[in-house]
Design an enzyme around this catalytic site. Sequence first.
Site, PDB file in Angstrom:
ATOM      1  N   VAL A 121       0.834  -1.201   0.000  1.00 35.37           N
ATOM      2  CA  VAL A 121       0.000   0.000   0.000  1.00 35.37           C
ATOM      3  C   VAL A 121       0.871   1.253   0.000  1.00 35.37           C
ATOM      4  O   VAL A 121       0.652   2.192  -0.775  1.00 35.37           O
ATOM      5  CB  VAL A 121      -0.965  -0.026   1.221  1.00 35.37           C
ATOM      6  CG1 VAL A 121      -1.666   1.306   1.402  1.00 35.37           C
ATOM      7  CG2 VAL A 121      -1.973  -1.156   1.051  1.00 35.37           C
ATOM      8  N   THR A 178      -1.186  -4.784   9.357  1.00 36.46           N
ATOM      9  CA  THR A 178      -2.068  -5.085  10.498  1.00 36.46           C
ATOM     10  C   THR A 178      -2.439  -6.570  10.393  1.00 36.46           C
ATOM     11  O   THR A 178      -3.575  -6.907  10.068  1.00 36.46           O
ATOM     12  CB  THR A 178      -3.341  -4.207  10.486  1.00 36.46           C
ATOM     13  OG1 THR A 178      -3.926  -4.276   9.161  1.00 36.46           O
ATOM     14  CG2 THR A 178      -3.061  -2.780  10.818  1.00 36.46           C
ATOM     15  N   ASN A 207     -18.984 -20.649  -5.644  1.00 35.35           N
ATOM     16  CA  ASN A 207     -18.416 -21.998  -5.658  1.00 35.35           C
ATOM     17  C   ASN A 207     -19.441 -23.059  -5.259  1.00 35.35           C
ATOM     18  O   ASN A 207     -19.489 -24.137  -5.842  1.00 35.35           O
ATOM     19  CB  ASN A 207     -17.199 -22.063  -4.734  1.00 35.35           C
ATOM     20  CG  ASN A 207     -15.985 -21.408  -5.388  1.00 35.35           C
ATOM     21  OD1 ASN A 207     -15.927 -21.286  -6.618  1.00 35.35           O
ATOM     22  ND2 ASN A 207     -15.041 -20.975  -4.587  1.00 35.35           N
ATOM     23  N   TYR A 256     -32.464  -5.816  -0.887  1.00 38.78           N
ATOM     24  CA  TYR A 256     -32.250  -6.843   0.159  1.00 38.78           C
ATOM     25  C   TYR A 256     -31.049  -6.530   1.062  1.00 38.78           C
ATOM     26  O   TYR A 256     -30.767  -7.321   1.963  1.00 38.78           O
ATOM     27  CB  TYR A 256     -32.008  -8.242  -0.442  1.00 38.78           C
ATOM     28  CG  TYR A 256     -33.205  -8.838  -1.162  1.00 38.78           C
ATOM     29  CD1 TYR A 256     -34.444  -8.926  -0.534  1.00 38.78           C
ATOM     30  CD2 TYR A 256     -33.098  -9.325  -2.456  1.00 38.78           C
ATOM     31  CE1 TYR A 256     -35.537  -9.485  -1.185  1.00 38.78           C
ATOM     32  CE2 TYR A 256     -34.181  -9.885  -3.114  1.00 38.78           C
ATOM     33  CZ  TYR A 256     -35.391  -9.963  -2.481  1.00 38.78           C
ATOM     34  OH  TYR A 256     -36.461 -10.511  -3.125  1.00 38.78           O
ATOM     35  N   PHE A 260     -35.208  -7.138   9.634  1.00 40.34           N
ATOM     36  CA  PHE A 260     -35.916  -8.312  10.093  1.00 40.34           C
ATOM     37  C   PHE A 260     -35.546  -9.551   9.284  1.00 40.34           C
ATOM     38  O   PHE A 260     -34.967  -9.465   8.202  1.00 40.34           O
ATOM     39  CB  PHE A 260     -37.409  -8.034   9.944  1.00 40.34           C
ATOM     40  CG  PHE A 260     -38.258  -8.773  10.925  1.00 40.34           C
ATOM     41  CD1 PHE A 260     -37.693  -9.490  11.971  1.00 40.34           C
ATOM     42  CD2 PHE A 260     -39.635  -8.760  10.805  1.00 40.34           C
ATOM     43  CE1 PHE A 260     -38.482 -10.164  12.869  1.00 40.34           C
ATOM     44  CE2 PHE A 260     -40.427  -9.430  11.697  1.00 40.34           C
ATOM     45  CZ  PHE A 260     -39.855 -10.131  12.726  1.00 40.34           C
ATOM     46  N   GLY A 269     -39.071 -14.067   5.104  1.00 39.89           N
ATOM     47  CA  GLY A 269     -40.179 -15.010   5.255  1.00 39.89           C
ATOM     48  C   GLY A 269     -40.965 -15.074   3.966  1.00 39.89           C
ATOM     49  O   GLY A 269     -40.426 -14.796   2.889  1.00 39.89           O
ATOM     50  N   CYS A 313     -42.015 -17.914  -0.724  1.00 40.89           N
ATOM     51  CA  CYS A 313     -41.011 -18.329  -1.717  1.00 40.89           C
ATOM     52  C   CYS A 313     -39.602 -18.529  -1.161  1.00 40.89           C
ATOM     53  O   CYS A 313     -39.000 -19.584  -1.364  1.00 40.89           O
ATOM     54  CB  CYS A 313     -40.961 -17.308  -2.846  1.00 40.89           C
ATOM     55  SG  CYS A 313     -42.466 -17.377  -3.826  1.00 40.89           S
ATOM     56  N   ARG A 321     -47.850 -16.783   5.300  1.00 41.47           N
ATOM     57  CA  ARG A 321     -47.034 -17.997   5.314  1.00 41.47           C
ATOM     58  C   ARG A 321     -45.572 -17.660   5.605  1.00 41.47           C
ATOM     59  O   ARG A 321     -44.988 -16.798   4.953  1.00 41.47           O
ATOM     60  CB  ARG A 321     -47.147 -18.729   3.966  1.00 41.47           C
ATOM     61  CG  ARG A 321     -48.507 -19.377   3.797  1.00 41.47           C
ATOM     62  CD  ARG A 321     -48.676 -19.910   2.408  1.00 41.47           C
ATOM     63  NE  ARG A 321     -48.624 -18.844   1.414  1.00 41.47           N
ATOM     64  CZ  ARG A 321     -48.619 -19.057   0.096  1.00 41.47           C
ATOM     65  NH1 ARG A 321     -48.647 -20.291  -0.373  1.00 41.47           N
ATOM     66  NH2 ARG A 321     -48.599 -18.044  -0.746  1.00 41.47           N
TER      67      ARG A 321
END
Length: 435
Positions: free
Chosen positions: A11, A86, A224, A256, A261, A264, A267, A330
């Site tokens: 770096v 580091t 993978n 997403y 939460f 659910g 799907c 559901r």
Amino acid sequence: MNISIFGLGYVGCVSLGCLAKNGHYVIGVDTNPAKINQINSGKATIIEKEVDTIIAEQRSAGHISATDNVAEAISGSDISIIAVGTPSSEKGHLNLQFIFKVAENIGVALRNKSSFHIIAIRSTIMPGTCDKVAAEIEKISGKKRNVDFAIVDNPEFLREGTAVHDYYNPPLTLIGSDNPVAAEKVAELYRQLPAEIIITDLKTAEIMKYINNTYHALKISFGNEVGNICAELGIDSHKVMEIFCKDKQLNISPYYFKPGFAFGGSCLPKDLKGLQTLAHDLYVEVPLIESINRTNEIQIQRAIKLIFKYNNKRLGFLGLSFKAGTDDLRNSPTVSIIEALLGKGCNIGIYDKNINLAMLTGTNKDYIDSRIPHLSSLLVNDPVKLVHDCDIVVINTKEPEFRDLVHGIDDKLIIDFVRLDEALLTKNNYIGINW
Ligand SMILES: NC(=O)c1ccc[n+]([C@@H]2O[C@H](COP(=O)([O-])OP(=O)(O)OC[C@H]3O[C@@H](n4cnc5c(N)ncnc54)[C@H](O)[C@@H]3O)[C@@H](O)[C@H]2O)c1
């Protein structure tokens, strides 16, 4: 600008050459005499495309030099960039000994400097490290943070092998700071690069590199595992992932990526289970894909624990379905939470304008009948009455009608699982599930 760089490895060496090429005077500091000699002889300290030429050109132009004399480097620069290693300790923790050694050296050198000095940490460091480094420098130098010196975090995103290209074409430039003047000065170093400059708080900047690299590792491992399943089925995994990457709305997109939460609905849980079972039947190990349910379950447990902290209270749930704008119950995580809280004897009321019990049919009705058979006795038609009658309001869906309602609540606790509205974060009676 006059810049000093501590650490002349991958770096540091790339930054030394590239910053000089962009018109700055840069002095490199390292504890390794061989690296100092290399720079002063116009040679790169690393094997990396283009760096050799840049270092040779910038050295003969008199724009770069290297030394082990910290005092000389500090007195001759306005900004110090820290780019020491580091590494991980044997137990996996971050080994910050090189960072703290540089902090100590800079602290000693600052004792004799009267002008304001900026320290930018380019190394990858854990949240809170900049504050510790600043405290160390204050202790050793006797100078005051944000009066005599400032510290910013400026993580590096380059990849070895394409380091110079990445330096000049970063995905973004990130600066974490509690000092606007210092942040602006460091930002100036990167103004000519074709990338957005984001200035944020220190801890956010410090954690970003870990989030990025963990996600990169996750991407590779996901690819993978998909590849291994496809191979067993005689499907070309590269064709699959190519098509996968073409979906820029749901797959390669911010969609997403909002902490909150559990997932659910009808799907995601079903199709995840389907792929897991397919892999199992093919004798393909997919630990990453298999761990997804566990993470989701932990999120539901986290929500239950958060609510249960405020035991023996009346709870008003805003939203019951798995997301706003649907009556699909559901695999709604809220149903699981309510089921668990009812089992613990909690007093619960629910408002969801999309749920009309008389209209529920098929698997949706069967699901709720098996989980909360007396749901009708918990449903409330009027959200204002629900809020009035409860002690804690729990927001489960991003239904726009909840915004005004929740903004007006000052006398009871609001627990939010979906980050309904940014403006709620300023309320004292508000808690988010993971913010
Ligand atoms: N290598 C990469 O591709 C890359 C990319 C992004 C971020 N990073 C991060 O940047 C940091 C540096 O990585 P690197 O690969 O350049 O490390 P490196 O090991 O190649 O170089 C570190 C240099 O620091 C020097 N050094 C040690 N103690 C010193 C001191 N007290 N004073 C001055 N110099 C000292 C060492 O002699 C060495 O030359 C790490 O935190 C790393 O995680 C690395």
